[in-house]
Design a protein around this motif. Sequence first.
Motif, PDB file in Angstrom:
ATOM      1  N   ILE A 101      86.799  37.697   7.660  1.00  0.00           N
ATOM      2  CA  ILE A 101      85.755  38.053   8.633  1.00  0.00           C
ATOM      3  C   ILE A 101      85.172  36.759   9.175  1.00  0.00           C
ATOM      4  CG2 ILE A 101      83.584  39.257   9.042  1.00  0.00           C
ATOM      5  CD1 ILE A 101      84.128  40.965   6.614  1.00  0.00           C
ATOM      6  N   ALA A 102      85.086  36.636  10.488  1.00  0.00           N
ATOM      7  CA  ALA A 102      84.519  35.432  11.097  1.00  0.00           C
ATOM      8  C   ALA A 102      83.452  35.823  12.103  1.00  0.00           C
ATOM      9  CB  ALA A 102      85.607  34.606  11.779  1.00  0.00           C
ATOM     10  N   MET A 103      82.483  34.926  12.288  1.00  0.00           N
ATOM     11  CA  MET A 103      81.456  35.149  13.306  1.00  0.00           C
ATOM     12  C   MET A 103      81.364  33.942  14.207  1.00  0.00           C
ATOM     13  SD  MET A 103      77.624  36.701  12.973  1.00  0.00           S
ATOM     14  CE  MET A 103      76.725  37.146  14.483  1.00  0.00           C
ATOM     15  N   ILE A 104      81.312  34.199  15.496  1.00  0.00           N
ATOM     16  CA  ILE A 104      81.110  33.152  16.492  1.00  0.00           C
ATOM     17  C   ILE A 104      79.669  33.285  16.979  1.00  0.00           C
ATOM     18  CG2 ILE A 104      81.899  32.130  18.642  1.00  0.00           C
ATOM     19  CD1 ILE A 104      84.524  33.745  18.260  1.00  0.00           C
ATOM     20  N   PHE A 105      78.853  32.271  16.722  1.00  0.00           N
ATOM     21  CA  PHE A 105      77.432  32.347  17.044  1.00  0.00           C
ATOM     22  C   PHE A 105      77.181  31.925  18.489  1.00  0.00           C
ATOM     23  CE2 PHE A 105      77.798  31.483  12.508  1.00  0.00           C
ATOM     24  CZ  PHE A 105      77.035  32.502  11.963  1.00  0.00           C
ATOM     25  N   GLN A 106      76.057  32.410  19.025  1.00  0.00           N
ATOM     26  CA  GLN A 106      75.672  32.031  20.381  1.00  0.00           C
ATOM     27  C   GLN A 106      75.381  30.532  20.458  1.00  0.00           C
ATOM     28  OE1 GLN A 106      72.444  34.379  21.880  1.00  0.00           O
ATOM     29  NE2 GLN A 106      72.646  33.615  23.956  1.00  0.00           N
ATOM     30  N   ASP A 107      74.787  29.979  19.400  1.00  0.00           N
ATOM     31  CA  ASP A 107      74.517  28.542  19.322  1.00  0.00           C
ATOM     32  C   ASP A 107      75.597  27.888  18.466  1.00  0.00           C
ATOM     33  OD1 ASP A 107      73.623  25.976  19.040  1.00  0.00           O
ATOM     34  OD2 ASP A 107      71.736  26.493  18.018  1.00  0.00           O
ATOM     35  N   PRO A 108      76.463  27.062  19.057  1.00  0.00           N
ATOM     36  CA  PRO A 108      77.562  26.482  18.280  1.00  0.00           C
ATOM     37  C   PRO A 108      77.098  25.590  17.133  1.00  0.00           C
ATOM     38  CG  PRO A 108      77.380  25.412  20.434  1.00  0.00           C
ATOM     39  CD  PRO A 108      76.495  26.615  20.463  1.00  0.00           C
ATOM     40  N   MET A 109      75.876  25.070  17.208  1.00  0.00           N
ATOM     41  CA  MET A 109      75.396  24.197  16.144  1.00  0.00           C
ATOM     42  C   MET A 109      75.034  24.988  14.882  1.00  0.00           C
ATOM     43  SD  MET A 109      76.074  21.349  17.319  1.00  0.00           S
ATOM     44  CE  MET A 109      75.457  20.339  15.970  1.00  0.00           C
ATOM     45  N   MET A 110      75.107  26.322  14.943  1.00  0.00           N
ATOM     46  CA  MET A 110      75.001  27.113  13.719  1.00  0.00           C
ATOM     47  C   MET A 110      76.317  27.068  12.952  1.00  0.00           C
ATOM     48  SD  MET A 110      72.745  30.446  14.796  1.00  0.00           S
ATOM     49  CE  MET A 110      72.628  31.031  13.106  1.00  0.00           C
ATOM     50  N   THR A 111      77.395  26.649  13.625  1.00  0.00           N
ATOM     51  CA  THR A 111      78.704  26.505  12.989  1.00  0.00           C
ATOM     52  C   THR A 111      78.997  25.061  12.639  1.00  0.00           C
ATOM     53  OG1 THR A 111      79.599  28.422  14.193  1.00  0.00           O
ATOM     54  CG2 THR A 111      81.193  26.847  13.318  1.00  0.00           C
ATOM     55  N   LEU A 112      78.608  24.138  13.523  1.00  0.00           N
ATOM     56  CA  LEU A 112      79.005  22.733  13.371  1.00  0.00           C
ATOM     57  C   LEU A 112      77.944  21.910  12.642  1.00  0.00           C
ATOM     58  CD1 LEU A 112      80.407  22.196  16.980  1.00  0.00           C
ATOM     59  CD2 LEU A 112      81.692  22.734  14.908  1.00  0.00           C
ATOM     60  N   ASN A 113      78.425  21.021  11.774  1.00  0.00           N
ATOM     61  CA  ASN A 113      77.550  20.072  11.085  1.00  0.00           C
ATOM     62  C   ASN A 113      77.463  18.802  11.944  1.00  0.00           C
ATOM     63  OD1 ASN A 113      76.491  18.012   9.381  1.00  0.00           O
ATOM     64  ND2 ASN A 113      77.159  19.140   7.576  1.00  0.00           N
ATOM     65  N   PRO A 114      76.270  18.396  12.375  1.00  0.00           N
ATOM     66  CA  PRO A 114      76.155  17.281  13.327  1.00  0.00           C
ATOM     67  C   PRO A 114      76.565  15.919  12.765  1.00  0.00           C
ATOM     68  CG  PRO A 114      73.981  17.974  12.569  1.00  0.00           C
ATOM     69  CD  PRO A 114      74.958  18.990  12.071  1.00  0.00           C
ATOM     70  N   VAL A 115      76.650  15.783  11.444  1.00  0.00           N
ATOM     71  CA  VAL A 115      76.938  14.470  10.870  1.00  0.00           C
ATOM     72  C   VAL A 115      78.388  14.332  10.390  1.00  0.00           C
ATOM     73  CG1 VAL A 115      74.539  14.166  10.180  1.00  0.00           C
ATOM     74  CG2 VAL A 115      76.173  15.108   8.531  1.00  0.00           C
ATOM     75  N   LEU A 116      79.201  15.350  10.591  1.00  0.00           N
ATOM     76  CA  LEU A 116      80.606  15.291  10.181  1.00  0.00           C
ATOM     77  C   LEU A 116      81.522  15.341  11.391  1.00  0.00           C
ATOM     78  CD1 LEU A 116      80.670  17.723   7.112  1.00  0.00           C
ATOM     79  CD2 LEU A 116      80.528  15.228   7.082  1.00  0.00           C
ATOM     80  N   ARG A 117      82.633  14.614  11.321  1.00  0.00           N
ATOM     81  CA  ARG A 117      83.616  14.666  12.398  1.00  0.00           C
ATOM     82  C   ARG A 117      84.237  16.056  12.465  1.00  0.00           C
ATOM     83  NH1 ARG A 117      87.537   9.428  12.205  1.00  0.00           N
ATOM     84  NH2 ARG A 117      88.851  11.067  11.309  1.00  0.00           N
ATOM     85  N   ILE A 118      84.754  16.384  13.650  1.00  0.00           N
ATOM     86  CA  ILE A 118      85.339  17.702  13.861  1.00  0.00           C
ATOM     87  C   ILE A 118      86.528  17.931  12.934  1.00  0.00           C
ATOM     88  CG2 ILE A 118      86.500  19.200  15.534  1.00  0.00           C
ATOM     89  CD1 ILE A 118      83.483  18.812  16.018  1.00  0.00           C
ATOM     90  N   ASP A 119      87.376  16.915  12.739  1.00  0.00           N
ATOM     91  CA  ASP A 119      88.541  17.115  11.874  1.00  0.00           C
ATOM     92  C   ASP A 119      88.114  17.417  10.440  1.00  0.00           C
ATOM     93  OD1 ASP A 119      87.636  14.559  11.321  1.00  0.00           O
ATOM     94  OD2 ASP A 119      89.598  13.579  11.536  1.00  0.00           O
ATOM     95  N   THR A 120      87.084  16.725   9.959  1.00  0.00           N
ATOM     96  CA  THR A 120      86.594  16.987   8.601  1.00  0.00           C
ATOM     97  C   THR A 120      86.160  18.440   8.449  1.00  0.00           C
ATOM     98  OG1 THR A 120      85.840  14.705   8.370  1.00  0.00           O
ATOM     99  CG2 THR A 120      84.877  16.327   6.871  1.00  0.00           C
TER     100      THR A 120
END
Length: 335
Positions: A101-120
């Motif tokens: 089960i996956a959720m795509i949030f309206q605010d992408p920063m609820m998914t992404l960690n601002p201090v980690l690279r995308i590949d990590t």
Amino acid sequence: MSLPAVAAPGGPTLEVRNLRTHFFTRAGVVKAVDDVSFTVERGKVMGLVGESGSGKTVTGFSIIGLVDPPGRITGGQVLFQGTDLASLSEAEMRNLRGNRIAMIFQDPMMTLNPVLRIDTQMIETVQAHARVSREEARQRARDALGQVGIPSPDERLRAYPHQFSGGMRQRVAIAIALLHKPELIIADEPTTALDVTIQGQILAEAQKLCAQFGTALIWITHDLSVVAGLADDIAVMYAGKVVESGEVGAVLDAPLHPYTAGLIGSVPSRNRRGAPLSQIPGMTPSLLNLPAGCAFRARCPRAESRCAEPPPFAEYLPGRHARCIHPYIEEAVRA
């Protein structure tokens, strides 16, 4: 509790039954989701629509178990392939999220960690649920970025979230949701920040995922034009309740509920050139102080004294349900 490996033959991927999610605040109880029911079949898209504050986003959060205090699910069932998600432990839910089960949030920063690279972030997401090498995980991440139209994926994988535009961050968040080809995706207005070209590409990828892998998709939005082109079925929410549901073409062509008719009539393309825009009068009532009976009656052109009693959610036409005692049945039959 263990989940079945696959859905039972012919059974729906998700069945929401009489779901209630309330927020217990100092001002009172907010009934954000109140007796919501719908079904999403394997490989199908359910459009969950309504104006801001209707309860559609809280419904999505309730399904995936992300409602924080003072909110909590107070009733109903959320059956994922026959298993009630509300009965699972937090550890079991963590094993499901991002995997089946996956959720795509309206605010992408609820998914992404601002201090980690995308590949990590993407590699860790892959390896959290699949025993693959780091190189294989990186290749999956690269392919997922390409799926959502991100150019130069190798270069982008080495970047940080702050180096992306808002629309690009959203595409990365969508790519992360697609990594494991989940059986259920809940998408909360994920294309709002994207331009029309990229939006079309994302919608096409979502439809392809559903067709190829049998993924069930709940697309939460206020944009009826997106739902018309994407969804198989639609559920319209107002003041925490589903007020109409059915096959998307039938509902949009000939709505039963006056609120649905008002939403469709408010679309600018449906108004005569030069004429004032059609609109629903009044404001959405406060969920802290809902009127007795039908919550829409103060704004409804068909309201009468019987509307002071709670209307049932009834099937008025085959596969067509509405929460109204005075629906547009004759108009729908003629259509």
